[in-house]
Design a protein around this motif. Structure first.
Motif, short mmCIF file in Angstrom:
data_model
loop_
_atom_site.label_atom_id
_atom_site.label_comp_id
_atom_site.label_asym_id
_atom_site.label_seq_id
_atom_site.Cartn_x
_atom_site.Cartn_y
_atom_site.Cartn_z
N ILE A 41 10.75 7.46 -10.57
CA ILE A 41 9.84 7.79 -8.97
C ILE A 41 8.69 6.87 -8.94
N ALA A 42 8.45 6.48 -10.09
CA ALA A 42 6.82 5.64 -9.90
C ALA A 42 7.28 4.06 -9.11
N ARG A 43 8.61 3.76 -9.98
CA ARG A 43 8.99 2.35 -9.05
C ARG A 43 9.22 2.28 -7.98
N LYS A 44 10.02 3.54 -7.37
CA LYS A 44 9.94 3.62 -6.10
C LYS A 44 8.54 3.40 -5.17
N ALA A 45 7.99 4.44 -5.14
CA ALA A 45 6.37 4.16 -4.52
C ALA A 45 5.62 2.75 -4.58
N ARG A 46 6.31 2.32 -6.17
CA ARG A 46 5.12 0.91 -6.16
C ARG A 46 6.15 0.41 -5.46
N THR A 53 2.18 -3.17 2.33
CA THR A 53 1.67 -3.99 2.54
C THR A 53 1.32 -5.66 2.06
N GLY A 54 2.94 -5.69 1.81
CA GLY A 54 3.18 -7.12 2.14
C GLY A 54 2.50 -7.45 0.42
#
Length: 73
Positions: A41-46, A53-54
């Motif tokens: 979940i955190a990886r997908k959000a990151r 943002t690039g």
């Protein structure tokens, strides 16, 4: 660690805890599965934030210098 790194770490921890609680995880196997789900979940959000943002979220600020450059007691 940068502010973003701390936030995504907190998201992974919170997600993991809530998943483990919702499935009543007990033992290493069940908690490991919950941790992998929380991390995803955190990886997908990151990755989504980095794409929008690039800019990379992970920085070198939290790394220790190489052993050869650390002061020895």
């Amino acid at each position: 660690m940068s502010e973003a790194e701390l936030i995504f770490t907190a998201l992974a921890e919170l997600s993991t805890r809530q998943i483990a609680e919702s499935v009543d995880a007990t033992g290493m196997t069940a908690n490991s599965a919950a941790a992998k789900s929380g991390g995803r979940i955190a990886r997908k959000a990151r990755l989504e934030l980095e794409e929008q943002t690039g800019r990379k979220v992970v920085s070198a600020d939290n790394l220790k210098p190489p052993a050869s450059k650390r002061l020895k007691p």
